[in-house]
Scaffold this motif. Sequence first.
Motif, PDB file in Angstrom:
ATOM      1  N   PRO A   1      -6.079 -13.618  15.237  1.00 18.47           N
ATOM      2  CA  PRO A   1      -4.691 -14.094  15.336  1.00 18.47           C
ATOM      3  C   PRO A   1      -3.987 -14.230  13.994  1.00 18.47           C
ATOM      4  N   PHE A   2      -4.678 -14.784  12.987  1.00 21.70           N
ATOM      5  CA  PHE A   2      -4.015 -14.958  11.687  1.00 21.70           C
ATOM      6  C   PHE A   2      -3.612 -13.617  11.096  1.00 21.70           C
ATOM      7  N   ALA A   3      -4.465 -12.574  11.274  1.00 22.03           N
ATOM      8  CA  ALA A   3      -4.179 -11.264  10.699  1.00 22.03           C
ATOM      9  C   ALA A   3      -2.988 -10.617  11.391  1.00 22.03           C
ATOM     10  N   ALA A   4      -2.915 -10.770  12.709  1.00 19.17           N
ATOM     11  CA  ALA A   4      -1.778 -10.215  13.437  1.00 19.17           C
ATOM     12  C   ALA A   4      -0.482 -10.886  13.005  1.00 19.17           C
ATOM     13  N   THR A   5      -0.525 -12.212  12.833  1.00 23.59           N
ATOM     14  CA  THR A   5       0.671 -12.954  12.442  1.00 23.59           C
ATOM     15  C   THR A   5       1.079 -12.631  11.008  1.00 23.59           C
ATOM     16  N   MET A   6       0.101 -12.593  10.085  1.00 19.89           N
ATOM     17  CA  MET A   6       0.420 -12.326   8.685  1.00 19.89           C
ATOM     18  C   MET A   6       0.977 -10.926   8.485  1.00 19.89           C
ATOM     19  N   GLY A   7       0.600  -9.984   9.353  1.00 18.19           N
ATOM     20  CA  GLY A   7       1.072  -8.607   9.193  1.00 18.19           C
ATOM     21  C   GLY A   7       2.444  -8.354   9.754  1.00 18.19           C
ATOM     22  N   LYS A   8       3.045  -9.363  10.399  1.00 20.62           N
ATOM     23  CA  LYS A   8       4.340  -9.166  11.041  1.00 20.62           C
ATOM     24  C   LYS A   8       5.476  -9.853  10.289  1.00 20.62           C
ATOM     25  N   VAL A   9       6.626  -9.213  10.325  1.00 14.30           N
ATOM     26  CA  VAL A   9       7.857  -9.788   9.791  1.00 14.30           C
ATOM     27  C   VAL A   9       8.923  -9.597  10.850  1.00 14.30           C
TER      28      VAL A   9
ATOM     29  N   LEU B   1       4.897  -9.673   2.140  1.00 14.80           N
ATOM     30  CA  LEU B   1       5.372  -8.703   3.123  1.00 14.80           C
ATOM     31  C   LEU B   1       6.812  -8.984   3.547  1.00 14.80           C
ATOM     32  N   ALA B   2       7.151 -10.260   3.719  1.00 10.95           N
ATOM     33  CA  ALA B   2       8.514 -10.579   4.139  1.00 10.95           C
ATOM     34  C   ALA B   2       9.522 -10.124   3.091  1.00 10.95           C
ATOM     35  N   THR B   3       9.165 -10.253   1.826  1.00 13.79           N
ATOM     36  CA  THR B   3      10.070  -9.848   0.747  1.00 13.79           C
ATOM     37  C   THR B   3      10.289  -8.338   0.746  1.00 13.79           C
ATOM     38  N   VAL B   4       9.209  -7.563   0.808  1.00 15.63           N
ATOM     39  CA  VAL B   4       9.355  -6.109   0.743  1.00 15.63           C
ATOM     40  C   VAL B   4       9.970  -5.554   2.019  1.00 15.63           C
ATOM     41  N   ALA B   5       9.664  -6.182   3.160  1.00 12.24           N
ATOM     42  CA  ALA B   5      10.270  -5.722   4.404  1.00 12.24           C
ATOM     43  C   ALA B   5      11.762  -6.025   4.421  1.00 12.24           C
ATOM     44  N   GLY B   6      12.136  -7.217   3.928  1.00 15.12           N
ATOM     45  CA  GLY B   6      13.551  -7.577   3.877  1.00 15.12           C
ATOM     46  C   GLY B   6      14.344  -6.694   2.937  1.00 15.12           C
TER      47      GLY B   6
ATOM     48  N   SER C   1      11.788   8.781  -6.050  1.00  9.82           N
ATOM     49  CA  SER C   1      10.698   9.746  -5.906  1.00  9.82           C
ATOM     50  C   SER C   1       9.377   9.224  -6.459  1.00  9.82           C
ATOM     51  N   VAL C   2       9.408   8.192  -7.298  1.00  8.58           N
ATOM     52  CA  VAL C   2       8.166   7.676  -7.876  1.00  8.58           C
ATOM     53  C   VAL C   2       7.581   6.526  -7.065  1.00  8.58           C
ATOM     54  N   LEU C   3       8.220   6.162  -5.964  1.00 12.27           N
ATOM     55  CA  LEU C   3       7.666   5.115  -5.113  1.00 12.27           C
ATOM     56  C   LEU C   3       6.326   5.584  -4.530  1.00 12.27           C
ATOM     57  N   PRO C   4       5.407   4.656  -4.274  1.00 13.38           N
ATOM     58  CA  PRO C   4       4.117   5.056  -3.705  1.00 13.38           C
ATOM     59  C   PRO C   4       4.261   5.434  -2.235  1.00 13.38           C
ATOM     60  N   ASP C   5       3.223   6.039  -1.702  1.00 16.46           N
ATOM     61  CA  ASP C   5       3.169   6.316  -0.268  1.00 16.46           C
ATOM     62  C   ASP C   5       2.625   5.107   0.487  1.00 16.46           C
ATOM     63  N   LEU C   6       1.650   4.447  -0.124  1.00 14.37           N
ATOM     64  CA  LEU C   6       1.058   3.234   0.428  1.00 14.37           C
ATOM     65  C   LEU C   6       0.957   2.189  -0.671  1.00 14.37           C
ATOM     66  N   VAL C   7       0.990   0.926  -0.284  1.00 16.27           N
ATOM     67  CA  VAL C   7       0.837  -0.142  -1.266  1.00 16.27           C
ATOM     68  C   VAL C   7      -0.070  -1.218  -0.687  1.00 16.27           C
ATOM     69  N   LEU C   8      -0.963  -1.742  -1.519  1.00 16.85           N
ATOM     70  CA  LEU C   8      -1.783  -2.901  -1.179  1.00 16.85           C
ATOM     71  C   LEU C   8      -1.205  -4.095  -1.921  1.00 16.85           C
ATOM     72  N   LEU C   9      -0.777  -5.109  -1.193  1.00 17.20           N
ATOM     73  CA  LEU C   9      -0.128  -6.234  -1.847  1.00 17.20           C
ATOM     74  C   LEU C   9      -0.488  -7.537  -1.164  1.00 17.20           C
ATOM     75  N   ASP C  10      -0.161  -8.628  -1.831  1.00 25.92           N
ATOM     76  CA  ASP C  10      -0.373  -9.960  -1.285  1.00 25.92           C
ATOM     77  C   ASP C  10       0.381 -10.051   0.046  1.00 25.92           C
TER      78      ASP C  10
ATOM     79  N   VAL D   1       4.305  -4.783   9.760  1.00 26.38           N
ATOM     80  CA  VAL D   1       4.590  -4.025   8.538  1.00 26.38           C
ATOM     81  C   VAL D   1       3.384  -3.976   7.609  1.00 26.38           C
ATOM     82  N   GLY D   2       2.284  -4.611   7.997  1.00 26.22           N
ATOM     83  CA  GLY D   2       1.102  -4.597   7.135  1.00 26.22           C
ATOM     84  C   GLY D   2      -0.166  -4.785   7.934  1.00 26.22           C
ATOM     85  N   ALA D   3      -1.239  -4.154   7.477  1.00 27.35           N
ATOM     86  CA  ALA D   3      -2.569  -4.320   8.063  1.00 27.35           C
ATOM     87  C   ALA D   3      -3.430  -5.084   7.061  1.00 27.35           C
ATOM     88  N   ILE D   4      -3.988  -6.218   7.477  1.00 27.76           N
ATOM     89  CA  ILE D   4      -4.786  -7.044   6.572  1.00 27.76           C
ATOM     90  C   ILE D   4      -6.093  -6.323   6.256  1.00 27.76           C
TER      91      ILE D   4
END
Length: 439
Positions: A167-175, A141-146, A128-137, A180-183
């Motif tokens: 292109p880099f932003a689209a690739t970095m946001g995908k796992v 993303l691969a770690t938290v998505a996995g 219940s204490v998890l955030p609704d949104l998170v800003l992270l490195d 799973v993330g918006a740059i």
Amino acid sequence: MSILGDGRRPQRWRHLVVGLAVLTLVGCGGPTLTPLPVLPTDTPTEPGPTPTATATPKPTPVILTLELWVPEDLDPYAGGEGSALLAQQLSEFSDAHPSLQVEVVVKRAHGRGGLIDFMRTARDAAPSVLPDLVLLDASDLATVAGSGLVQPLDDFLAPSAEDDRFPFAATMGKVEGKTVGAILGADMQHLAYRPATFAAPPLTWSDVVSAPTSFLFPAGGYDGRVNDATLVQYLGAGGKLTDAEGNPALDEEILVDVFDFYSRCITNTVIAPTQVLTATHVDQAWEAFKEGNGGMTVVRASRYWLEADETMAAAPIPTRNGHPLTIARGWALALVCEDPERQASALQLADWLTTPERNASWTQAAGYLPGTRSALRLWKVSEQERTVLRDLLEAAMPPPRTVVIETVGLPMQHALTDLLRGVASPEEAAASAMEALRR
């Protein structure tokens, strides 16, 4: 253009209560009619006070608190123009959405007690204490998505969002093919030079070798591994960091070309080996440049676009053929909550922060570069600078996987050090890197 979908609105119900009145009639009768007695007349009384209507109290609106976890680097209350602007945008969101308020929790970006560490602990002990949104490195993303800590965004993305992202932003946001993330903001290295010294921006190795001034870059390596500046030289010349199976690998011929470029710079006194080996971080080269040393240097975008003055100009890091290339790193906004109602509200906040106008103003104030073309178009820079930025962002690539850079970065750095110290030729330095990689 915003990247996310619409929220949901709750419905309200009303209830009606109906009252009933009962009227009773009474009669009498008999064989003889007897006059009825005269009843006494009622004495008039003063009318009582008119009841005052009492307003039905309006129900107190339910306020939903959205929790946003951010790294210390993006603390909206840390001071500075970028922090103040982010705090203002969060406050304006609550003003525009009276039933929603945002609570920001600041944590370390990495390591024990950091964002991911706390998210894992909370998921297992107190979800219940998890955030609704998170800003992270974005590299996390691969770690938290996995670990199942963030939710896919593809179902919420606006149809035009994919085309708007670089292109880099689209690739970095995908796992694994899922977004799973918006740059929110990116950082990368490029060149800073003194235009008074050059007739045109130095874009190729030949431009650098023949330059009438020195070239600064962090040749000392970072944590024992080669810096992004040398990686860009290698990748820009066509080098690969993995083989066909994805295993760490190096191209010896390309390494020889990169080391030969540095060797020619040394011969022409464009590179001072002792000076560049002393710099182990790109910020050290930038500080030396700001103090008046050298005519060109490698710099982080997050430093240059906040600190450069009118005597400086930006360009891509020079490559063998002049084609721009750089390695992007950045911060990604990810959805954590799973409840559909909370998701709808959290996505409203994500949509608010990623609109081109807000993202453009925040990235420029904070020194980061935007991940979308629409936000870059709103940056307040000259058209020449916008062109440089657009070329960089279109050509940027995500960073190599950690296991890859740890494997190839060490032998590359050892070889570069030997070359700059004059104990190995370009061919010998490249051969030693290949031998170390095979061991």
